[in-house]
Enzyme design. Structure first.
Site, PDB file in Angstrom:
ATOM      1  CD  GLU A  71      29.132  -4.770 -23.779  1.00  0.00           C
ATOM      2  OE1 GLU A  71      29.031  -4.216 -24.885  1.00  0.00           O
ATOM      3  OE2 GLU A  71      28.459  -5.787 -23.476  1.00  0.00           O
ATOM      4  CB  CYS A 130      26.123  -2.222 -22.761  1.00  0.00           C
ATOM      5  SG  CYS A 130      25.845  -3.958 -22.305  1.00  0.00           S
ATOM      6  NE  ARG A 172      24.526   3.818 -11.642  1.00  0.00           N
ATOM      7  CZ  ARG A 172      23.624   3.117 -10.967  1.00  0.00           C
ATOM      8  NH1 ARG A 172      22.620   2.570 -11.603  1.00  0.00           N
ATOM      9  NH2 ARG A 172      23.721   2.969  -9.670  1.00  0.00           N
ATOM     10  NE  ARG A 226      30.105  -2.092 -12.330  1.00  0.00           N
ATOM     11  CZ  ARG A 226      29.036  -1.928 -11.564  1.00  0.00           C
ATOM     12  NH1 ARG A 226      28.010  -2.756 -11.666  1.00  0.00           N
ATOM     13  NH2 ARG A 226      28.984  -0.950 -10.686  1.00  0.00           N
ATOM     14  CE  LYS A 266      22.560  -2.352 -16.756  1.00  0.00           C
ATOM     15  NZ  LYS A 266      22.485  -3.777 -16.403  1.00  0.00           N
TER      16      LYS A 266
END
Length: 511
Positions: free
Chosen positions: A88, A309, A315, A92, A312
């Protein structure tokens, strides 16, 4: 790129198939060895809705695979080592490379398929009809992976509703039978066989004991020796699931909303809660975990400083996935409109709790930022290189089934689109090249910063964003430059994640 008829929602299976096919087109370097190595896959898909037609174009712009994180002592304050190589995160960061490249085309007048100018000086926004979708073949590690086990909650994975509680009221008899049914489904849960390493024991999702994986489960399709042939076999129609919410609580109090059946256990995560806060009760069955906690990923023996993950992605749902650098140029943060998960153990309730509910109360965010929950969908298509499928394809003489040690990144940029790393550095780097640019991944913080500086130098001084009027002399300067991003981050941390590390150095390491 595919052109598809417009529909109210994205077809989950179509997205999964598109991502799997794009992965198959990549070179062999860094990919798992079929039948012996497994890895998860994540991707970012650009969605373009044509204004004058019903056509929707879908294009994969970034792909990532990987299961590893480096330990805290291997981290570099220079930002020249890739700390977190989970799929992931890789996908990103590859997307950020793509977004920087597209912005470079925009500011130099070459034309961008993503951006258009906003009304504010030096600021850009997405073109009308453009959005981004996130795909992951497996449930994100951490809080989203704490999935209740009951008769129906793991659909579309095989049902455990036929298991009878004939071993007493503590659920241990049920658990042993349920583990046999789900053992092949959780591709982020490494094998718990006697010969595995301590790192493999800690990574991903697992239940307390490993059930036999010699028999097939449910309606699994027949396997073939070819991963490509197997992928074609397992492509099915999409599965869309309804959303449920859950507040921070102990999982043993959870009841399945859809079937109203009690939870007797949970799929477990190897991610440990951050120091200083609540810890897991570690009670038998459903009382093993507490939910809603910040967690750090396990490492190879040594603890890591990389948040899960799930944390994150939560967020990203408030600060955007563009990061601090691109926030200088963008009028608004960029959010994923949809998150599609491949065939694996999955819970709408757990995804909602981990990625949305924990941040839903954050308020007073500066202009351009908002709490932006994505739509969650699940596909019925399983990644051919998942752990479950790798075990089914495993042949005698191949050795133990293990997670792939390499991380693969591909993104739609003209220069070095493929980036293969191991242990945070380019795969195959020599000792002589250690500490030089030859050893660095294009995804590490330092290389992304260099790409950003190239963008700044290519922008006419008269149209630079106000936050970049002062020279950026060092790698750390940009952390102080974007006031709106910093304000949004501080509000998110104070209101939702007070235990997220606060020092400047830790912020860089956890980013």
């Amino acid at each position: 790129m595919t052109a598809l008829n417009s529909s109210p929602v994205v077809a989950a299976d179509e997205i999964a198939k598109l991502c799997y096919e794009r992965f198959n087109e990549l070179p062999r370097k860094g990919k798992p060895e079929p039948g012996r190595e497994w890895t998860p896959l994540a991707a970012v898909v650009k969605i373009t809705r044509c204004a004058k037609s019903d056509i929707v174009e879908k294009e994969v712009v970034s792909i990532g695979t990987g299961t590893k994180c480096i330990g805290r002592t291997a981290m570099s304050p220079k930002g020249d080592v890739l700390n977190d190589s989970h799929a992931e995160v890789i996908a990103r960061r590859g997307c950020i490379r793509y977004l920087i490249h597209e912005l470079h085309r925009a500011v130099t007048g070459m034309g961008s398929s993503v951006y258009c100018q906003s009304k504010h000086q030096g600021k850009w926004r997405l073109q009308p009809g453009i959005s981004f979708l996130f795909f992951t073949s497996h449930t994100p590690c951490g809080d989203a992976s704490i999935i209740p086990i009951n008769g129906s909650h793991l659909q579309p994975c095989p049902s455990v509703s036929s298991v009878n509680n004939d071993k007493g009221t503590d659920g241990r008899g049920l658990k042993r039978k349920a583990e046999h049914l789900i053992s092949l489904q959780n591709s982020k849960r490494p094998s718990l066989e006697e010969k595995e390493t301590e790192e493999t024991k800690q990574e991903g999702l697992y239940v307390s004991k490993r059930a036999s994986s010699s028999s097939t489960v449910g309606d699994e399709p027949p396997q073939s020796s070819s991963a490509k042939t197997h992928q074609e076999t397992i492509l099915h129609s999409s599965a869309e699931l309804a959303e449920n919410t859950s507040s921070i609580s102990n999982v043993n109090q959870t009841v399945c909303a859809r079937q109203n059946s009690p939870v007797y256990d949970v799929l477990r995560t190897g991610a440990k809660s951050v120091p200083g806060g609540l810890s897991d009760p570690l009670q038998p069955g459903a009382g093993y975990h507490s939910t809603g906690l910040l967690r750090v990923k396990p490492g190879r023996g040594e603890p890591t400083l990389s948040l899960s993950c799930s944390d994150k992605m939560a967020r990203w749902g408030v600060l955007g996935f563009q990061g601090a650098l691109l926030s200088h140029y963008l009028q608004e943060a960029l959010y994923f409109s949809t998150v599609v998960v491949g065939k694996c153990p999955f819970s709408q309730e757990a995804m909602q709790r981990a990625l949305i509910t924990r941040c839903s109360h954050v308020s007073d965010l500066p202009a351009g930022f908002s709490v932006s929950p994505p739509v969650f969908l699940q596909s019925k298509l399983e990644f051919p290189f998942s752990q479950a499928q790798t075990e089914l394809q495993h042949k005698a003489g191949q050795g133990c089934v293990t997670p792939c040690g390499a991380a693969v990144s591909w993104c739609k940029v003209p220069d070095q689109p493929l980036d293969v790393t191991a242990n945070g550095l380019k795969q195959g780097v020599t000792k002589k090249a250690m500490g030089t640019a030859k050893a660095r991944s294009a995804l590490c913080k330092l290389e992304l910063f260099h790409a950003f500086l190239s963008l700044v130098s290519s922008t006419e001084a008269s149209v630079l964003p106000d936050s970049l009027r002062n020279d950026l002399h060092t790698y750390l300067d940009y952390k102080e430059a974007s006031e709106t991003y910093q304000k949004a981050w501080q509000l998110l941390r104070n209101q939702a994640f007070p235990l997220w590390p606060r020092s400047d150095r830790d912020l860089l390491l956890f980013k």
